[in-house]
Design an enzyme around this catalytic site. Structure first.
Site, mmCIF file in Angstrom:
data_model
loop_
_atom_site.group_PDB
_atom_site.id
_atom_site.type_symbol
_atom_site.label_atom_id
_atom_site.label_comp_id
_atom_site.label_asym_id
_atom_site.label_seq_id
_atom_site.Cartn_x
_atom_site.Cartn_y
_atom_site.Cartn_z
ATOM 1 C CE1 TYR A 155 -11.929 -28.144 8.726
ATOM 2 C CE2 TYR A 155 -10.258 -28.568 7.052
ATOM 3 C CZ TYR A 155 -11.031 -28.999 8.109
ATOM 4 O OH TYR A 155 -10.921 -30.303 8.546
ATOM 5 C CE LYS A 162 -9.357 -33.141 9.247
ATOM 6 N NZ LYS A 162 -9.314 -34.239 10.246
HETATM 7 P P1 NAD Z 1 -16.385 -34.805 17.042
HETATM 8 O O1 NAD Z 1 -16.199 -33.546 17.825
HETATM 9 O O2 NAD Z 1 -17.521 -35.659 17.397
HETATM 10 O O3 NAD Z 1 -15.037 -35.671 17.054
HETATM 11 C C1 NAD Z 1 -13.765 -35.115 17.250
HETATM 12 C C2 NAD Z 1 -13.118 -35.939 18.330
HETATM 13 O O4 NAD Z 1 -11.752 -35.547 18.537
HETATM 14 C C3 NAD Z 1 -13.834 -35.792 19.682
HETATM 15 O O5 NAD Z 1 -14.258 -37.051 20.135
HETATM 16 C C4 NAD Z 1 -12.743 -35.248 20.587
HETATM 17 O O6 NAD Z 1 -12.857 -35.688 21.920
HETATM 18 C C5 NAD Z 1 -11.507 -35.803 19.906
HETATM 19 N N1 NAD Z 1 -10.281 -35.158 20.382
HETATM 20 C C6 NAD Z 1 -9.927 -33.849 20.317
HETATM 21 N N2 NAD Z 1 -8.756 -33.657 20.939
HETATM 22 C C7 NAD Z 1 -8.350 -34.868 21.415
HETATM 23 C C8 NAD Z 1 -7.229 -35.313 22.172
HETATM 24 N N3 NAD Z 1 -6.260 -34.471 22.561
HETATM 25 N N4 NAD Z 1 -7.145 -36.649 22.482
HETATM 26 C C9 NAD Z 1 -8.102 -37.496 22.093
HETATM 27 N N5 NAD Z 1 -9.193 -37.136 21.388
HETATM 28 C C10 NAD Z 1 -9.311 -35.837 21.049
HETATM 29 O O7 NAD Z 1 -16.492 -34.323 15.502
HETATM 30 P P2 NAD Z 1 -16.426 -35.178 14.149
HETATM 31 O O8 NAD Z 1 -16.975 -34.266 13.120
HETATM 32 O O9 NAD Z 1 -16.992 -36.506 14.359
HETATM 33 O O10 NAD Z 1 -14.854 -35.278 13.889
HETATM 34 C C11 NAD Z 1 -14.171 -36.502 13.699
HETATM 35 C C12 NAD Z 1 -13.150 -36.379 12.564
HETATM 36 O O11 NAD Z 1 -13.848 -36.192 11.343
HETATM 37 C C13 NAD Z 1 -12.200 -35.201 12.693
HETATM 38 O O12 NAD Z 1 -10.912 -35.579 12.259
HETATM 39 C C14 NAD Z 1 -12.789 -34.195 11.731
HETATM 40 O O13 NAD Z 1 -11.805 -33.310 11.259
HETATM 41 C C15 NAD Z 1 -13.261 -35.128 10.645
HETATM 42 N N6 NAD Z 1 -14.239 -34.587 9.682
HETATM 43 C C16 NAD Z 1 -15.389 -33.978 10.126
HETATM 44 C C17 NAD Z 1 -16.309 -33.492 9.197
HETATM 45 C C18 NAD Z 1 -17.562 -32.790 9.628
HETATM 46 O O14 NAD Z 1 -18.147 -32.040 8.826
HETATM 47 N N7 NAD Z 1 -18.049 -32.983 10.845
HETATM 48 C C19 NAD Z 1 -16.053 -33.642 7.820
HETATM 49 C C20 NAD Z 1 -14.877 -34.277 7.414
HETATM 50 C C21 NAD Z 1 -13.973 -34.749 8.365
HETATM 51 O O1 0WE Z 2 -12.619 -30.982 10.588
HETATM 52 C C1 0WE Z 2 -13.644 -30.400 10.876
HETATM 53 C C2 0WE Z 2 -13.793 -29.800 12.250
HETATM 54 C C3 0WE Z 2 -12.483 -29.227 12.731
HETATM 55 C C4 0WE Z 2 -12.485 -28.520 14.050
HETATM 56 C C5 0WE Z 2 -13.574 -27.836 14.580
HETATM 57 C C6 0WE Z 2 -13.463 -27.176 15.802
HETATM 58 C C7 0WE Z 2 -14.591 -26.366 16.382
HETATM 59 C C8 0WE Z 2 -14.472 -26.235 17.890
HETATM 60 C C9 0WE Z 2 -11.310 -28.502 14.763
HETATM 61 N N1 0WE Z 2 -11.173 -27.866 15.930
HETATM 62 C C10 0WE Z 2 -12.228 -27.213 16.468
HETATM 63 N N2 0WE Z 2 -12.041 -26.557 17.656
HETATM 64 C C11 0WE Z 2 -13.072 -26.009 18.356
HETATM 65 O O2 0WE Z 2 -12.854 -25.371 19.405
HETATM 66 N N3 0WE Z 2 -14.622 -30.281 9.924
HETATM 67 C C12 0WE Z 2 -14.387 -30.808 8.615
HETATM 68 C C13 0WE Z 2 -15.895 -29.562 10.162
HETATM 69 C C14 0WE Z 2 -15.692 -28.151 9.706
HETATM 70 O O3 0WE Z 2 -15.097 -27.251 10.506
HETATM 71 C C15 0WE Z 2 -15.019 -26.066 9.794
HETATM 72 C C16 0WE Z 2 -15.582 -26.236 8.527
HETATM 73 C C17 0WE Z 2 -16.012 -27.592 8.459
HETATM 74 C C18 0WE Z 2 -16.642 -28.254 7.292
HETATM 75 C C19 0WE Z 2 -14.476 -24.838 10.174
HETATM 76 C C20 0WE Z 2 -14.532 -23.782 9.265
HETATM 77 C C21 0WE Z 2 -15.073 -23.952 8.004
HETATM 78 C C22 0WE Z 2 -15.624 -25.164 7.620
#
Ligand code: NAD
Ligand code: 0WE
Length: 265
Positions: A155, A162
C-alpha cells in the site's frame, strides 16, 4: 424513514458501478437527497452519465481535482444550479501503479507528490472552494483505509497519504466547526473496486480479511453507503473529526489468528 430529505449532496469519485462513491450515491438517493456527480475526466463520462441518469441526477460534471481551474468551474456551476449545498463526498485516491508494489523505500519524489496531491490535498482544495456554498448543518466526508495506521504490504505511499488525509480531515473539522459543518472519514475494509483491481497482494489480503475480521464478512459499497447516510444526516449532528470504521471490526485485532472451526457439543 428518509434521513437526507431536503439536502443536496455533491459526490466526487464515481468511476463505475463498483465505486464506493456509487454505493454512497444509491444510499443517498434512497434517503431522499438531491444529487450532483463529478467524475475525473472524459473517458469516464460514458460510464458515469448512465449511472447518474438511472437515479435522475441532472448535475453531472467533469472535474480533475489536480486542476484549480476545474475546481473553480465546478463550484461556479454548482452555485448556479443548486445555490447552496449541504454535503460533499470525496471518494478519490490515486498513486502511480509502480509505487504500489515492492519496498516503500523506492518511492520517488514525483510519485510521492502525485499521491499527496490527488489523495490528500484535493479534499482540502474542495473544502476551501466549496466553503461559500456549504450550509450550516452540512457535512464533508472522505474515504480512508487502515494502511494509514498500520503497514499494509504494497500500500506504500498510499498509506502515508491516508495518514495525511486523516490528519487534514481533523484540521478541516476544527476550521468548519464554528459554521456547524462536520467533517469525517470512513475507513473501509477492502472492496474489489477499480482502484483495487490488479493491485499486487490484494487478492490474498482480501481472502484472509473475512477469516480474521470479528464479523467474518466482506465489505460492500452498500455497507459504506449506509454509514455515509448516517454520518451526513442529522443523526450524527455532534460527530466531527472522526474516522469511522466500516471493516467488520478488523482494526481491533492485535494478534491475527483465523478462528478455530466451531466444535459440536
Ligand atoms: P474507484 O477507482 O472506483 O474510485 C476512485 C476514484 O478516484 C475514481 O472515480 C477516479 O476517477 C477518481 N480520481 C482519481 N484521480 C482523480 C482526479 N485527478 N480527479 C478526480 N477524480 C479522480 O475506487 P474506490 O475503491 O471506490 O475508491 C474510492 C476511495 O475509497 C479512495 O479514496 C480509496 O482510497 C478509498 N478506499 C478504497 C478501499 C477499497 O478497498 N476499494 C478501501 C478503503 C478506502
Ligand atoms: O486506497 C485504495 C486504492 C488506492 C489506489 C489503487 C490504485 C491502483 C491502480 C491508488 N492508486 C492506484 N493507482 C493505479 O494505477 N485501497 C484501499 C485499495 C487497496 O489498494 C491496495 C491495497 C488496498 C486494500 C494496494 C496495495 C495493497 C493493498
Amino acid at each position: 424513514m428518509k434521513l437526507l430529505e431536503g439536502k443536496t449532496a455533491l459526490i466526487f469519485g464515481i468511476a463505475n458501478k463498483r465505486s464506493i462513491a456509487w454505493g454512497i450515491a444509491q444510499a443517498f438517493h434512497k434517503h431522499g437527497a438531491t444529487l450532483g456527480f463529478s467524475y475525473a475526466g472524459q473517458v469516464l463520462e460514458r460510464r458515469v452519465r448512465p449511472l447518474g441518469e438511472s437515479l435522475g441526477v441532472k448535475f453531472i460534471e467533469a472535474c480533475d481535482v489536480a486542476n484549480d481551474q476545474d475546481i473553480a468551474a465546478i463550484v461556479n456551476k454548482a452555485s448556479k444550479v443548486f445555490g447552496k449545498i449541504d454535503i460533499l463526498i470525496h471518494s478519490i485516491g490515486f498513486a502511480n501503479r509502480d509505487e504500489l508494489t515492492g519496498p516503500y523505500t523506492n518511492t520517488s519524489r514525483e510519485g510521492f507528490h502525485l499521491a499527496m496531491d490527488i489523495s490528500v490535498y484535493s479534499f482540502t482544495a474542495l473544502a476551501k472552494a466549496f466553503q461559500p456554498l456549504l450550509q450550516p448543518g452540512g457535512a464533508l466526508l472522505t474515504m480512508t483505509y487502515y494502511g494509514s495506521e498500520k503497514v499494509a504490504p504494497n500500500y506504500n505511499v498510499m498509506g502515508v497519504a491516508k495518514a495525511a488525509l486523516e490528519a487534514s480531515m481533523r484540521y478541516l473539522a476544527y476550521d468548519f466547526g464554528p459554521k456547524n459543518i462536520r467533517v469525517n472519514a470512513i475507513s473501509a475494509g477492502p472492496i474489489r473496486t477499480l482502484a483495487a483491481a490488479g493491485v499486487s497482494g490484494f487478492k490474498s489480503m482480501y481472502r484472509s480479511f473475512t477469516d480474521l475480521a470479528p464479523l467474518n464478512q466482506s465489505i460492500t459499497i452498500e455497507d459504506v453507503g449506509n454509514t455515509a447516510v448516517y454520518l451526513c444526516s442529522d443523526l450524527a449532528s455532534k460527530t466531527t473529526g472522526q474516522v469511522v470504521f466500516v471493516d467488520s471490526g478488523y482494526n481491533i485485532i492485535g494478534v491475527p489468528v483465523p478462528r478455530e472451526p466451531a466444535t459440536q457439543d
